[in-house]
Design a protein around this motif. Structure first.
Motif, mmCIF file in Angstrom:
data_model
loop_
_atom_site.group_PDB
_atom_site.id
_atom_site.type_symbol
_atom_site.label_atom_id
_atom_site.label_comp_id
_atom_site.label_asym_id
_atom_site.label_seq_id
_atom_site.Cartn_x
_atom_site.Cartn_y
_atom_site.Cartn_z
ATOM 1 N N ASP A 37 2.482 48.735 -96.826
ATOM 2 C CA ASP A 37 2.830 49.821 -95.897
ATOM 3 C C ASP A 37 3.254 49.330 -94.521
ATOM 4 O O ASP A 37 3.877 50.071 -93.766
ATOM 5 N N ALA A 38 2.898 48.119 -94.162
ATOM 6 C CA ALA A 38 3.261 47.601 -92.838
ATOM 7 C C ALA A 38 4.746 47.269 -92.735
ATOM 8 O O ALA A 38 5.264 47.100 -91.632
ATOM 9 N N HIS A 39 5.444 47.197 -93.870
ATOM 10 C CA HIS A 39 6.863 46.831 -93.861
ATOM 11 C C HIS A 39 7.687 47.858 -93.085
ATOM 12 O O HIS A 39 7.429 49.050 -93.136
ATOM 13 N N PHE A 40 8.697 47.366 -92.396
ATOM 14 C CA PHE A 40 9.479 48.244 -91.526
ATOM 15 C C PHE A 40 10.278 49.317 -92.265
ATOM 16 O O PHE A 40 10.674 50.313 -91.674
ATOM 17 N N TRP A 41 10.532 49.179 -93.558
ATOM 18 C CA TRP A 41 11.212 50.228 -94.323
ATOM 19 C C TRP A 41 10.250 51.247 -94.903
ATOM 20 O O TRP A 41 10.676 52.257 -95.448
ATOM 21 N N ASP A 42 8.960 50.993 -94.859
ATOM 22 C CA ASP A 42 8.012 51.887 -95.518
ATOM 23 C C ASP A 42 8.047 53.261 -94.850
ATOM 24 O O ASP A 42 7.897 53.359 -93.628
ATOM 25 N N PRO A 43 8.224 54.325 -95.642
ATOM 26 C CA PRO A 43 8.342 55.652 -95.040
ATOM 27 C C PRO A 43 7.031 56.203 -94.475
ATOM 28 O O PRO A 43 7.064 57.136 -93.665
ATOM 29 N N VAL A 49 6.888 45.195 -89.664
ATOM 30 C CA VAL A 49 6.587 43.873 -90.210
ATOM 31 C C VAL A 49 7.603 43.536 -91.296
ATOM 32 O O VAL A 49 7.906 44.368 -92.149
ATOM 33 N N SER A 50 8.111 42.311 -91.273
ATOM 34 C CA SER A 50 9.045 41.865 -92.302
ATOM 35 C C SER A 50 8.284 41.314 -93.498
ATOM 36 O O SER A 50 7.084 41.012 -93.417
ATOM 37 N N THR A 51 9.008 41.173 -94.594
ATOM 38 C CA THR A 51 8.416 40.584 -95.795
ATOM 39 C C THR A 51 7.889 39.191 -95.501
ATOM 40 O O THR A 51 6.773 38.843 -95.894
ATOM 41 N N GLN A 52 8.660 38.371 -94.798
ATOM 42 C CA GLN A 52 8.228 36.999 -94.543
ATOM 43 C C GLN A 52 7.019 36.933 -93.598
ATOM 44 O O GLN A 52 6.176 36.052 -93.743
ATOM 45 N N GLU A 53 6.914 37.863 -92.658
ATOM 46 C CA GLU A 53 5.732 37.878 -91.782
ATOM 47 C C GLU A 53 4.503 38.298 -92.581
ATOM 48 O O GLU A 53 3.429 37.690 -92.450
ATOM 49 N N TRP A 54 4.660 39.297 -93.426
ATOM 50 C CA TRP A 54 3.562 39.759 -94.282
ATOM 51 C C TRP A 54 3.094 38.632 -95.198
ATOM 52 O O TRP A 54 1.892 38.407 -95.365
ATOM 53 N N ARG A 83 9.073 42.891 -104.500
ATOM 54 C CA ARG A 83 9.337 41.552 -103.968
ATOM 55 C C ARG A 83 8.187 41.046 -103.107
ATOM 56 O O ARG A 83 7.901 39.846 -103.101
ATOM 57 N N MET A 84 7.477 41.937 -102.415
ATOM 58 C CA MET A 84 6.349 41.491 -101.613
ATOM 59 C C MET A 84 5.189 41.054 -102.505
ATOM 60 O O MET A 84 4.556 40.036 -102.246
#
Length: 145
Positions: A37-43, A49-54, A83-84
């Motif tokens: 849920d922290a990803h920047f595309w998560d609604p 947060v980007s995938t690589q930062e996560w 992908r995460m």
């Protein structure tokens, strides 16, 4: 963390707090609930947060050196969750993923690479934002100071 917190601040804060939590709790294993849920595309999320930062946080948990049990959870954008989670499993197992995602995956996932190419902008202005975020987190948990 505050809504809109960028992944660089989020990851720096995580890396600062993780060893304190491990020292305070002295666990014999870690259960990693790998919500996306922290990803920047998560609604539904409010972080950037980007995938690589996560995945950097996942690697930090792995590098603590304790057994890790990972569970899924959270994440409501189908471009991110597969992908995460694959990246997290690979990172926990010390595996390297190819740069490109195999074309055989469903096209509706609209995936091309394991990492995000376009990061949200603006990024954090510097270390002060991470230090403020860490201070706020630690302030609510006196055992971690």
């Amino acid at each position: 963390m505050a809504a809109g917190t960028t992944g660089d601040v989020w990851l720096r804060s995580f890396l600062e707090v993780l060893p304190r939590v491990v020292d305070a709790a002295r666990p014999s294993a870690i259960v990693l609930q790998a919500g996306c849920d922290a990803h920047f595309w998560d609604p539904l999320g409010h972080l950037r947060v980007s995938t690589q930062e996560w995945r950097g946080a996942v690697r930090a948990v792995r590098d603590v050196g304790l057994p890790v049990v990972m569970t899924g959870g959270g994440g409501y954008d189908l471009r991110n969750v597969p992908r995460m989670w694959v990246g997290a499993v690979a990172d926990l197992a010390h595996l390297t993923l190819p740069a490109e995602i195999p074309a055989a995956l469903p096209q509706e996932w609209n995936l091309g690479t394991w990492d995000d190419v376009d990061l949200p902008t603006p990024r954090a202005s510097g270390r002060n934002e991470a230090e403020s975020a860490v201070a706020e987190l630690l302030g609510t948990h006196p055992r971690l100071r």
